[in-house]
Motif scaffolding. Structure first.
Motif, short mmCIF file in Angstrom:
data_model
loop_
_atom_site.label_atom_id
_atom_site.label_comp_id
_atom_site.label_asym_id
_atom_site.label_seq_id
_atom_site.Cartn_x
_atom_site.Cartn_y
_atom_site.Cartn_z
N PHE A 139 -10.72 -19.71 42.73
CA PHE A 139 -10.84 -19.52 41.28
C PHE A 139 -12.02 -20.31 40.76
N LYS A 140 -12.58 -19.80 39.69
CA LYS A 140 -13.71 -20.42 39.02
C LYS A 140 -13.50 -20.31 37.52
N THR A 141 -13.69 -21.42 36.82
CA THR A 141 -13.54 -21.43 35.37
C THR A 141 -14.78 -22.03 34.73
N ASN A 142 -15.13 -21.51 33.56
CA ASN A 142 -16.25 -22.02 32.78
C ASN A 142 -15.78 -22.25 31.35
N TYR A 143 -15.92 -23.48 30.89
CA TYR A 143 -15.54 -23.82 29.52
C TYR A 143 -16.76 -24.37 28.79
N ASP A 144 -17.02 -23.87 27.60
CA ASP A 144 -18.19 -24.27 26.83
C ASP A 144 -17.77 -24.43 25.37
N ALA A 145 -17.98 -25.62 24.82
CA ALA A 145 -17.56 -25.90 23.46
C ALA A 145 -18.40 -27.03 22.87
N PRO A 146 -18.40 -27.19 21.56
CA PRO A 146 -19.11 -28.33 20.96
C PRO A 146 -18.52 -29.66 21.41
N SER A 147 -19.37 -30.63 21.66
CA SER A 147 -18.89 -31.95 22.07
C SER A 147 -18.05 -32.60 21.00
N TYR A 148 -18.32 -32.27 19.76
CA TYR A 148 -17.62 -32.93 18.65
C TYR A 148 -16.14 -32.57 18.58
N LEU A 149 -15.74 -31.51 19.28
CA LEU A 149 -14.32 -31.14 19.27
C LEU A 149 -13.45 -32.23 19.89
N THR A 150 -14.03 -33.05 20.76
CA THR A 150 -13.27 -34.13 21.38
C THR A 150 -13.28 -35.40 20.54
N GLY A 151 -13.97 -35.36 19.38
CA GLY A 151 -14.06 -36.54 18.52
C GLY A 151 -13.07 -36.49 17.38
N LEU A 152 -13.57 -36.79 16.18
CA LEU A 152 -12.70 -36.90 15.00
C LEU A 152 -12.71 -35.63 14.16
N PHE A 153 -12.99 -34.51 14.77
CA PHE A 153 -13.15 -33.27 14.01
C PHE A 153 -11.91 -32.94 13.18
N PHE A 154 -10.76 -32.89 13.82
CA PHE A 154 -9.54 -32.50 13.11
C PHE A 154 -9.17 -33.55 12.06
N HIS A 155 -9.37 -34.81 12.39
CA HIS A 155 -9.08 -35.88 11.45
C HIS A 155 -9.94 -35.75 10.20
N GLU A 156 -11.20 -35.43 10.39
CA GLU A 156 -12.13 -35.38 9.27
C GLU A 156 -11.88 -34.18 8.35
N ILE A 157 -11.66 -33.01 8.92
CA ILE A 157 -11.54 -31.83 8.06
C ILE A 157 -10.24 -31.83 7.27
N LEU A 158 -9.21 -32.50 7.76
CA LEU A 158 -7.93 -32.50 7.05
C LEU A 158 -7.84 -33.62 6.02
N ARG A 159 -8.79 -34.54 6.01
CA ARG A 159 -8.78 -35.60 5.00
C ARG A 159 -9.89 -35.41 3.97
N ARG A 160 -10.65 -34.34 4.07
CA ARG A 160 -11.75 -34.10 3.13
C ARG A 160 -11.21 -33.56 1.81
N TRP A 161 -11.74 -34.03 0.71
CA TRP A 161 -11.31 -33.58 -0.61
C TRP A 161 -11.70 -32.11 -0.82
N PRO A 162 -10.83 -31.31 -1.44
CA PRO A 162 -11.13 -29.88 -1.62
C PRO A 162 -12.24 -29.61 -2.63
N ASN A 163 -12.54 -30.56 -3.53
CA ASN A 163 -13.61 -30.31 -4.51
C ASN A 163 -15.00 -30.52 -3.92
N TYR A 164 -15.08 -31.01 -2.66
CA TYR A 164 -16.36 -31.09 -1.96
C TYR A 164 -16.81 -29.69 -1.56
N PRO A 165 -18.06 -29.33 -1.74
CA PRO A 165 -18.54 -28.05 -1.22
C PRO A 165 -18.94 -28.19 0.25
N ALA A 166 -18.87 -27.11 1.01
CA ALA A 166 -19.34 -27.14 2.39
C ALA A 166 -20.86 -27.00 2.44
N ILE A 167 -21.42 -26.26 1.48
CA ILE A 167 -22.86 -26.01 1.42
C ILE A 167 -23.39 -26.55 0.09
#
Length: 361
Positions: free
Chosen positions: A301-329
């Protein structure tokens, strides 16, 4: 008529009582066992569109918990006997007699049966390695008869479930202002910010982001209404799988050969994550005489996984504590730093390539 006695004989159906299950030291009749052992047939696993065979156990066995993260290529969490150790809760997998830490290399179409051992009496032979339960997998083998060719495919759409529900901006600013007031502090948001949010909700104005004396944007006083989880995750992602197998044999020799390809897209919206799996499986069994028989089994078997490095960091923590009145852009059309978009797109990639071959004689 003239017959006075009618003899009626009922046919005995002992199929379920005579069912054979695999245990740690061989096999036994199900009626002879007192331990907690659950048998899952291969058809029940193959009929489910899952990447990892463990996911097919979800909802099928009492007391067994299966949790899927939705991350491309990730192994589902399974708790056969609950979380009973600080050292982990993963069960022991035994595939055709070989011990494994996971079964992500298996094609679900190749599985003949799975036995889940849960209680101490059935796990005793495995000692400490069986403390979290044991899952025994038997793969398919060839059967006597003409060569049989089988092809199957499935296309599936994965959708996130149980998404966290967050407050909209208008409720959020009022809740936070009330919390500040109750704590004897000044309100966080001015009346102008509240009015701007209300006006945008009514469609009267667009995005308003005040500028500070230093010439920078004050995103904390913006009037956006951002659901950060829905911003970063798509509603669905495509996955496909193809399997081909050839089997057959005689009373002296039988064979089973199969191949599988699977690709799975992730759910990220602003950065790609993907998982590819390729498997080949071959099994040959023969009988030289009534005393000597042999079996050769090989798996690649052979597997290939490719993803942003930041997914292993504080990504989930950051997006769920961000205020909703902040714009993304921001008003200039660029992602703001707090949106985590830049972190995902320009923070590097995590790539994992796994290539293994297993042989058993």
């Amino acid at each position: 008529g003239s017959q006075s006695v009618i003899n009626v004989q009922m046919k005995d159906d002992s199929q379920m009582l005579a069912e054979t299950v695999v245990i740690g030291y061989g096999s036994a009749k199900k009626r002879d066992l007192t331990g907690s052992i659950t048998n899952i047939k291969g058809d029940e696993i193959a009929n489910k569109p899952v990447v990892n065979p463990v996911s097919a156990l979800q909802g099928k066995i009492a007391g067994v918990q299966v949790i899927n993260s939705g991350k491309a290529g990730s192994d589902p969490e399974i708790r056969v006997r609950g979380t009973n150790s600080i050292n982990g809760y993963k069960p022991l997998y035994i595939v055709d007699g070989l011990f494994n830490d996971n079964i992500n290399f298996l094609n679900p179409e190749d599985i003949e049966s799975m036995e889940i051992l849960k209680d101490p009496s059935s796990l005793a032979i495995f000692g400490v390695r069986g403390a979290n339960g044991v899952i025994i997998i038997t793969t398919k083998k060839g059967k006597e008869g003409k060569a049989t060719v089988s092809y199957s495919n499935n296309f599936r759409w994965n959708s996130p479930l149980n998404q966290p529900e967050t407050m909209d901006s208008y409720r959020f600013v009022h809740y936070l202002n009330d919390a500040k007031t109750n704590a004897g502090q000044a309100p966080q948001f001015s009346q102008q910010v509240i009015d701007n949010i209300a006006a945008r909700n009514r469609g009267e104005i667009g995005l308003v982001v005040p500028i500070t004396n230093n010439g920078t944007y004050s995103f904390g006083e913006a009037n956006a209404d951002t659901d950060w989880y829905k911003l970063h995750y798509k509603d669905w992602a495509l996955s496909q799988e193809h399997s081909l197998s050839v089997s057959g044999g005689t009373d002296k020799l039988n064979y089973y050969v199969s191949g599988n390809f699977m690709d799975q897209e992730g759910l990220l919206r602003y950065a790609n994550d993907s998982y590819y799996r390729y498997t080949l499986n071959g099994k040959i069994s023969g009988k030289i005489n009534k005393y000597i028989s042999f079996s050769y089994n090989t798996k690649w078997f052979k597997t290939n996984y490719d993803a942003p490095s930041y997914l292993t960091g504080l990504f989930f923590h950051e997006i769920l504590r961000r205020w909703p009145n902040y714009p993304a852009i921001d008003p200039n059309g660029y992602p703001i730093q707090q949106s985590q978009i830049i972190h995902l797109q320009d923070g590097g990639r995590q790539k994992e390539d796994n290539n293994q071959i297993m042989q058993q004689l």
